[in-house]
Design an enzyme around this catalytic site. Structure first.
Site, mmCIF file in Angstrom:
data_model
loop_
_atom_site.group_PDB
_atom_site.id
_atom_site.type_symbol
_atom_site.label_atom_id
_atom_site.label_comp_id
_atom_site.label_asym_id
_atom_site.label_seq_id
_atom_site.Cartn_x
_atom_site.Cartn_y
_atom_site.Cartn_z
ATOM 1 C CD GLU A 100 13.708 4.469 -6.816
ATOM 2 O OE1 GLU A 100 13.974 3.957 -5.717
ATOM 3 O OE2 GLU A 100 13.090 3.873 -7.712
ATOM 4 C CE LYS A 137 9.881 -0.771 -16.446
ATOM 5 N NZ LYS A 137 10.208 0.655 -16.268
ATOM 6 N NE ARG A 139 7.351 0.567 9.125
ATOM 7 C CZ ARG A 139 7.018 1.831 9.119
ATOM 8 N NH1 ARG A 139 6.455 2.365 10.196
ATOM 9 N NH2 ARG A 139 7.208 2.594 8.059
ATOM 10 N N GLY A 150 -1.795 2.767 -2.835
ATOM 11 C CA GLY A 150 -2.684 3.826 -2.362
ATOM 12 C C GLY A 150 -3.583 4.336 -3.477
ATOM 13 C CB CYS A 201 -0.967 -0.028 1.184
ATOM 14 S SG CYS A 201 -2.356 1.091 0.979
ATOM 15 N N GLY A 215 12.969 14.619 -8.350
ATOM 16 C CA GLY A 215 12.227 13.411 -7.982
ATOM 17 C C GLY A 215 12.112 12.384 -9.101
ATOM 18 C CD GLU A 243 -0.896 -3.460 -20.436
ATOM 19 O OE1 GLU A 243 -1.615 -4.199 -21.097
ATOM 20 O OE2 GLU A 243 0.184 -3.007 -20.868
#
Lengths: 442, 442
Positions: free
Chosen positions: A192, A207, A47, A17, A12, A189, A131
């Site tokens: 990473e 991929k 968690r 989310g 999540c 952003g 997908e």
């Protein structure tokens, strides 16, 4: 209305989310499209008690026991957005064997051990959809595994990593070097904190393996993919490309080939390459993805869109969820893995490629003859040669530096690499300033 | 191996011939992908004995009795590549009601009376596939009707007619007028002897109806589509677009809207429009097609490829044949028509559009105020105004001509049209030299 189709959501984070949010916002539409409502049976997270903002979901649905959730009788579909090899592999194999449909965005697992998942799906009579694993929201796998099944795909060329595309686009636009462009990508952003998986081509290679498997009906794993990242691409390379009317992209390429005995083969690779600015892939900027497909009857096709991000990835996940939910209601299973062709995957050295080589050479008579001789010894034929002076404009004075830019015809990659190695040993070659593969018909 | 899946082929022209050729060339691959061989049970044609070149097929398979062929017990799948409303409609309704799967490339029929086909498919429990009907080989309908089913499509903008795209690309490249560019297209085989269906937008409107139906889960027919062709596009329009950093394309647009009461609506239209040269659709040249899709979660997607031609269309037809053949073997039926949303289709006057208007005006003080007043009276707000002299460079002398180029913000199309009508009545407006809609965020 029919009884609900119940989902176990594993993970999540950003994507998970968004999946929760979209399930909530579009519940009426989704129910109408499926013919039954979708319900979240549980959400497995590492968690409990973490702040999940204002996620529209009952907090009692969260659990840390993923395997327990998967095994529950009231779970029909398992959606995995955790990533990584383990424990995801164990979970998904368990779910598939138990006949539960799986929707996953886990490219690393599919490239590492897709066979195990496909085998488990066949064993359990379950659907396996993914997908979201390649090129985020771009509907790509379904066209490859369904729409083009009446055709023969000859080549797939893709920009499938947004981070490296952002970096290379920035280098092209501003003349910046790799380090500087990476810094900008990190600040914005797009990269990473540890950018290794992206800039070294691991993500693109996973991929590429998935795309090649679907395009050629052959199991291709990450280990079968030749991989080069973009960390060695210099501002000088970008300038060389520009002088040729080209731009540099990190490409994943899966191509059919032919071995010495005339048998069909497949070569799959990820590396930076020059492509002409007129090629449809050249204008794919920023963090966008695009995949160019060539098929015998269909000709050239391109699929373009956002390759990453929570909402685009969640869109792809939910498209798959609708499909597997419909299949469950109809009591059917989608076409399973198609790996009948089982073509041999050949190493990079045998792939047919073209090189662009820039040399700083001593400017004296006979230099071109000597350089051309090296190419000839390796059976590499030269398409174009451009001679210019490296510093001044063409007064060929004995002892000055000159630039020699050579583009080859296609040849086995090993022969091209050996040619460059030998060029470096020539006295008259002061330095090899740029070596890049060339794709897209320069 | 399982017993064969048997096809009735209706029509054996350019596309039908390619279908026959591909079925022959790829029979082993197709059988492996399906799990059973494909066989041609018969081919219905208008005239027997026509020279069909070296088509790899038994001449005994040809028949002029299409309906008899369809009704034969040994026919599983009907492939229709005849086109036109009748007799195709009667044939396909008959086939579907009898439970035979149908693959068709017939955009006119689908746009005219797709409902009848979908109803017959539901009645007979049969599959109805038509990927080839829109944008030839580009896998587009399956992504729309499957991959994006977890998302909410807000807008579809497409270049779906190759002939008009060739003509407009030529006008843009050479400055030629419409008539001249059409002549070139005809000579090169890109336009038919009677180009009406293409240049007047009928072909694009049929495709727009099909795309809108799939994107918005609503039955949209050809009669619901506002249609303008490209015959009125002038070299001056193309020059105006160029001055704005734009190019002109014939677009099919299907967009969600909102009515006065806040209810959701759909508007579907085909007309020429200016789009910025930086838009992904702007670089779609020659006879290529591309469809740009915007969805809430997925963001922007684009699908690009060949929209016509025997082989590309046959590729799409065969992709569908593989799908329906697999479904038959599995004893299942694909998801049927999704028209649950049933949104009202609103007329063009209510669509929100933007206009680009070029005026030749008398160059005297107060002109801009008068012109701006007309826009204001119709509640149309102006985004940009560029004043230049039409002939000379900016010495505003009383009585001389000047050019006024206005781009509006979005407004109801009816208000924009009424504004232009009133502008034409102003004394100070010598002529309205160009009126074009603007799309793609100029």
């Amino acid at each position: 209305m029919t009884s609900p189709v119940r989902l176990a959501l594993l993970g999540c984070g950003t994507v998970g989310g968004e999946v929760v949010r979209l399930l909530h916002e579009q519940s009426a539409d989704l129910a109408a499209r499926i013919g039954a409502p979708l319900e979240i049976a549980g959400i497995a997270v590492r968690r409990l008690g973490r702040d999940r903002g204002d996620l529209p979901v009952d907090p009692a649905l969260f659990t840390t026991d993923a395997l327990g959730l998967i095994k529950r009788d009231d779970v029909d579909v398992v959606v995995e957005v955790v990533g990584g090899i383990e424990p995801a592999r164990g979970w998904l194999v368990e779910a598939l064997r138990a006949g539960k449909s799986v929707v996953t965005a886990n490219k690393a697992l599919l490239a590492e051990d897709g066979g195990a998942l496909h085998d488990a799906a066949a064993e359990g009579g379950a659907d396996l959809y993914y997908e979201a694993a390649v090129a985020g929201a771009i509907p790509l796998l379904r066209p490859l595994r369904e729409s083009l099944h009446g055709d023969r795909i000859t080549r797939v060329t893709g920009i499938v990593n947004g981070t490296t595309n952002f970096i290379l686009s920035a280098m092209d636009a501003t003349g910046a070097g790799f380090a500087e462009a990476l810094e900008e990508a990190t600040e914005l952003g797009y990269a990473e904190a540890d950018p290794t998986a992206d800039v070294e081509g691991f993500d693109a290679a996973a991929k590429a393996a998935i795309l090649a498997s679907l395009a050629f009906h052959t199991r291709v794993g990450a280990a079968d993919v030749h991989r080069e990242g973009i960390t060695e691409v210099t501002a000088a390379d970008v300038a060389s490309a520009r002088a040729m009317g080209c731009t540099i992209k990190l490409l994943c390429i899966a191509a059919r080939g032919v071995d010495a005995a005339g048998g069909e083969t497949v070569n799959v690779r990820v590396h930076p390459a020059m492509i002409p600015r007129t090629h449809p892939l050249a204008s794919v900027g920023d963090a966008f993805n695009a995949v160019f497909v060539e098929a015998e009857a269909a000709g050239q096709l391109m699929f373009y869109g956002r390759g990453a991000g929570g909402a685009p990835t969640a869109s792809a996940v939910l498209g798959d969820v609708v499909a597997v939910a419909r299949n469950r209601l109809a009591g059917v299973r989608a076409a399973s893995e198609s790996a009948y062709a089982d073509l041999p995957v050949r190493p990079m050295g045998e792939a047919l490629t073209r090189y662009h080589v820039s040399l700083d050479v001593t400017d004296r008579p006979g230099v071109l003859a000597a350089v051309a001789g090296v190419f000839a010894r390796h059976d590499v034929s030269i398409a174009t040669v451009r001679q210019g002076s490296a510093g001044d404009a063409g007064t060929p004075g004995r002892g000055a530096d000159a630039e020699l830019v050579i583009v080859t015809h296609v040849a086995p990659d090993a022969a091209l690499a050996a040619t460059v190695t030998e060029l470096r040993t020539l006295d008259i070659v002061r330095s090899v300033t740029s070596v890049l593969r060339v794709e897209g018909g320069v």
